[in-house]
Design a protein around this motif. Structure first.
Motif, PDB file in Angstrom:
ATOM      1  N   ASP A  20       0.816  -1.207   0.000  1.00 33.90           N
ATOM      2  CA  ASP A  20       0.000   0.000   0.000  1.00 33.90           C
ATOM      3  C   ASP A  20       0.858   1.269   0.000  1.00 33.90           C
ATOM      4  OD1 ASP A  20      -2.364   1.352  -0.056  1.00 33.90           O
ATOM      5  OD2 ASP A  20      -2.497   1.525   2.128  1.00 33.90           O
ATOM      6  N   LEU A  21       1.672   1.376  -1.015  1.00 34.18           N
ATOM      7  CA  LEU A  21       2.639   2.461  -1.060  1.00 34.18           C
ATOM      8  C   LEU A  21       2.156   3.572  -1.991  1.00 34.18           C
ATOM      9  CD1 LEU A  21       5.459   2.847   0.185  1.00 34.18           C
ATOM     10  CD2 LEU A  21       6.390   2.095  -1.983  1.00 34.18           C
ATOM     11  N   SER A  22       2.155   4.793  -1.500  1.00 32.71           N
ATOM     12  CA  SER A  22       1.758   5.935  -2.325  1.00 32.71           C
ATOM     13  C   SER A  22       2.726   7.078  -2.101  1.00 32.71           C
ATOM     14  CB  SER A  22       0.348   6.429  -1.965  1.00 32.71           C
ATOM     15  OG  SER A  22      -0.580   5.382  -2.079  1.00 32.71           O
ATOM     16  N   TYR A  23       3.226   7.647  -3.174  1.00 39.04           N
ATOM     17  CA  TYR A  23       3.932   8.918  -3.097  1.00 39.04           C
ATOM     18  C   TYR A  23       4.059   9.513  -4.489  1.00 39.04           C
ATOM     19  CZ  TYR A  23       8.158   6.009  -3.940  1.00 39.04           C
ATOM     20  OH  TYR A  23       9.069   5.109  -4.411  1.00 39.04           O
ATOM     21  N   ALA A  24       4.374  10.780  -4.554  1.00 34.94           N
ATOM     22  CA  ALA A  24       4.504  11.465  -5.838  1.00 34.94           C
ATOM     23  C   ALA A  24       5.752  12.332  -5.788  1.00 34.94           C
ATOM     24  CB  ALA A  24       3.278  12.328  -6.092  1.00 34.94           C
ATOM     25  N   LEU A  25       6.454  12.399  -6.909  1.00 34.48           N
ATOM     26  CA  LEU A  25       7.678  13.196  -6.963  1.00 34.48           C
ATOM     27  C   LEU A  25       7.505  14.372  -7.926  1.00 34.48           C
ATOM     28  CD1 LEU A  25      10.524  10.529  -7.104  1.00 34.48           C
ATOM     29  CD2 LEU A  25       9.217  11.336  -5.144  1.00 34.48           C
ATOM     30  N   GLU A  26       7.915  15.559  -7.464  1.00 32.32           N
ATOM     31  CA  GLU A  26       7.833  16.770  -8.288  1.00 32.32           C
ATOM     32  C   GLU A  26       9.084  16.856  -9.166  1.00 32.32           C
ATOM     33  OE1 GLU A  26       5.293  18.783  -7.911  1.00 32.32           O
ATOM     34  OE2 GLU A  26       4.427  18.039  -6.043  1.00 32.32           O
ATOM     35  N   PRO A  27       8.973  17.531 -10.324  1.00 34.49           N
ATOM     36  CA  PRO A  27      10.144  17.709 -11.174  1.00 34.49           C
ATOM     37  C   PRO A  27      11.247  18.482 -10.436  1.00 34.49           C
ATOM     38  CG  PRO A  27       8.151  18.352 -12.342  1.00 34.49           C
ATOM     39  CD  PRO A  27       7.764  18.088 -10.924  1.00 34.49           C
ATOM     40  N   GLY A  28      12.473  18.102 -10.707  1.00 31.87           N
ATOM     41  CA  GLY A  28      13.623  18.841 -10.179  1.00 31.87           C
ATOM     42  C   GLY A  28      13.933  18.602  -8.722  1.00 31.87           C
ATOM     43  N   THR A  29      13.384  17.547  -8.134  1.00 28.72           N
ATOM     44  CA  THR A  29      13.699  17.272  -6.728  1.00 28.72           C
ATOM     45  C   THR A  29      14.621  16.061  -6.610  1.00 28.72           C
ATOM     46  OG1 THR A  29      11.658  16.004  -6.566  1.00 28.72           O
ATOM     47  CG2 THR A  29      11.606  18.242  -5.721  1.00 28.72           C
ATOM     48  N   VAL A  30      15.364  16.034  -5.540  1.00 26.52           N
ATOM     49  CA  VAL A  30      16.213  14.883  -5.242  1.00 26.52           C
ATOM     50  C   VAL A  30      15.603  14.170  -4.043  1.00 26.52           C
ATOM     51  CG1 VAL A  30      18.509  14.098  -4.608  1.00 26.52           C
ATOM     52  CG2 VAL A  30      18.250  16.097  -6.078  1.00 26.52           C
ATOM     53  N   VAL A  31      15.187  12.947  -4.263  1.00 21.61           N
ATOM     54  CA  VAL A  31      14.476  12.211  -3.227  1.00 21.61           C
ATOM     55  C   VAL A  31      15.229  10.921  -2.927  1.00 21.61           C
ATOM     56  CG1 VAL A  31      12.277  11.158  -2.601  1.00 21.61           C
ATOM     57  CG2 VAL A  31      12.314  13.148  -4.102  1.00 21.61           C
TER      58      VAL A  31
END
Lengths: 276, 272
Positions: A20-31
């Protein structure tokens, strides 16, 4: 949104690897994806590459289905301890990967950028682990990707190369590339990752900037000082820091050190909380 | 199409780099030359051309050797990449898995084509220099058919490679396939014919049985007609069969296409 996971689940032989994994990444970020071995990091990356299907949930990469080859055109991937055919030279290897990405074969500028130009004419067989990693990075950077997936990129690298890698990552992020890297050492990410997602047994247990994680963990800092020849160790939380310091100075304390909880402490705290 | 060609080129380059191309070509050339030297020696009084005699010898050898070489080349095409740790990176590029299978297959067919044409060519030149070009058509047909037979086993090897996890498992299956098609199948067929006690098996059953084994189709195709039929004894089977060279070629092409398509489907469905 460069990358989107929605309620993704995956299990192998009845054993849940991602839950049940949810996440979203924005452009130009280092995660950074942080977790022990077996926390499901590599499985997530495989699903983002379309190599493995999630059992349920949805993954969107660069606005498309990762299983469609076209979606992967602007994606760079560096596998964990990357391997290449030992019989080809570095230049030949990079040319092969460039052709697969639909790019011109001559990529000496990139070889130069990762510091491999002098070894480019030698067979990969004779490369050190660091050189292989450089070559792997060069192939991941082919065609200026919009999303870069780095699986344990610094494991086994010497500190100089590690710093170089983080420098490259920062440059790319400044140009708008989203970088997702997995790691099992939170400490070395300090100052390099804007956001950290902490995983345990396939579940997200913390998500935020390092400062936010520090606050969430609420671990005290360790203050040591010598007051009148006696060593004192004090645990202080964020709010107590300034008053305690002032009081110590008023008492004429010497040799003051203030140590914030290390990221590994924070990580251990989140794991303990999860286990409780 | 471009990814397919890129991978095919790479497979060929790998074959050259690890000496597969050279060693298979040398083996083919050595055996073909030996057969040519022995086979073309007792000419003079026979009515058949020297090249025809060589065709019979070479085709009998090809039936054993070419499937073996083809399976050796292809059985670990995918498992090798997985074991070397290069498969995930390869598949992370903008290409589909059927393209990977197609590219590797294409590259392997070129390797086999080079080995067969050069290897047999050396022998042909040897015979032609001594005895003239008579019978070259049969030789050319035999060479082409040998490549086609190899392509069948490359496809079977590819299907094996995508279906298992380890190269050692794939090697075991490849040996089994080779034994089945080269030896066991014909023994079984013979046993059935003997068990029938001379009662004629319907022609279409026999035809089907022959088309269902690529090596039998190859044997019928190269040895069934012309001067080589008389020499090899395959003429009798061929004359009683409704299988034409066109049908036999079609059977062999199907034998390539079906395992290859299956390999593409199996590979696409696999979770890596």
């Amino acid at each position: 949104m460069t990358l989107l996971l929605e309620a993704v689940c995956k299990s192998y032989g009845g054993h849940a690897v991602v839950q049940d994994l949810s996440y979203a990444l924005e452009p130009g970020t280092v995660v950074a994806l942080v977790g022990h071995n077996g926390a499901g990091k590599t499985t997530q990356i495989k699903m983002m590459l379309g190599l493995t299907r999630p059992d349920s949930g949805r993954i969107e990469v660069l606005g498309g289905d990762p299983r469609r080859p076209e979606t992967r055109r602007h994606l760079g991937y560096l596998p964990e301890s990357v391997q290449f055919h030992p019989g080809f030279t570095g230049r030949e290897t990079l040319a092969f990967h460039a052709r697969l990405k639909g790019l011109p074969e001559a990529q000496d500028a990139l070889l130069d950028r990762v510091g491999l130009i002098e070894a480019a004419g030698r067979a990969v067989r004779g490369y050190s682990k660091g050189m292989r990693q450089r070559l792997g990075l060069a192939q991941a950077l082919l065609g200026a990707p919009r999303l870069l997936l780095l699986d344990e990129p610094t494991s086994g690298l010497d500190p100089a190369l590690r710093r170089e890698l983080y420098g490259l990552v920062a440059d790319l992020a400044a140009q708008g590339t989203t970088v997702l890297m997995s790691s099992h050492a939170l400490t070395e990410l300090d100052g390099h990752a804007e956001r950290v997602i902490v995983l345990n047994r396939g579940r997200k247990i913390a998500d935020g900037t390092l400062a936010e994680l520090r606050r969430l963990a609420g671990l005290p800092a360790r203050l040591t000082a010598r007051v009148g020849g006696v060593l004192r160790r004090i645990a202080v939380n964020e709010a107590e820091k300034a008053p305690t310091l002032r009081a110590l100075l008023a008492e004429g304390a010497e040799g003051i050190t203030l140590e914030d909880p290390s990221l590994d402490d924070i990580y251990a705290h989140f794991l303990r909380r999860e286990a409780a | 199409m471009r990814p397919v060609l890129t991978i095919a080129r790479r497979e060929l380059a790998e074959g050259i780099r690890n000496r597969w191309v050279v060693s298979t070509t040398v083996v083919m050339a050595a055996l073909a030359s030996a057969i040519a030297a022995l086979g073309s020696a007792p000419t003079g009084s026979t009515a058949t051309a020297a090249l025809d005699v060589v065709v019979v010898g070479l085709a009998s050898l090809t039936i054993f050797l070419v499937p073996l070489i083809a399976l050796l080349i292809s059985h670990d095409a995918i498992t090798r990449e997985a074991e070397r740790g290069t498969l995930l990176l390869l598949l992370s590029h903008p290409l589909s898995r059927p393209q990977v299978v197609a590219g590797k297959y294409l590259g392997q067919v070129v390797i086999l084509l080079l080995a067969t044409v050069v290897g047999f060519g050396v022998a042909a030149v040897f015979v032609v220099l001594r005895n003239g070009v008579e019978g070259w058509q049969a030789f050319a047909v035999m060479t082409a058919a040998s490549v086609l037979l190899g392509a069948v086993f490359l496809a079977l090897g590819m299907l094996t490679s995508v279906s298992v996890q380890e190269s050692s498992t794939a090697a075991g299956i490849a040996i089994g396939l080779w034994l089945l098609f080269v030896a066991l199948y014909d023994m079984g067929l013979l046993a059935v014919l003997v068990a029938q006690g001379g009662h004629a098996v319907p022609g279409w059953v026999m035809d089907l049985a022959l088309a269902l084994n690529p090596t039998d189709a190859y044997r019928l195709m190269t040895l069934g007609e012309g001067a080589s039929a008389m020499l090899s004894g395959m003429g009798g089977v061929y004359d009683n069969s409704t299988l034409t060279p066109g049908l036999l070629t079609g059977a062999l092409v199907l034998w390539c296409a079906v395992p290859l398509a299956a390999a593409m489907i199996v590979f696409s469905r696999r979770n890596l």
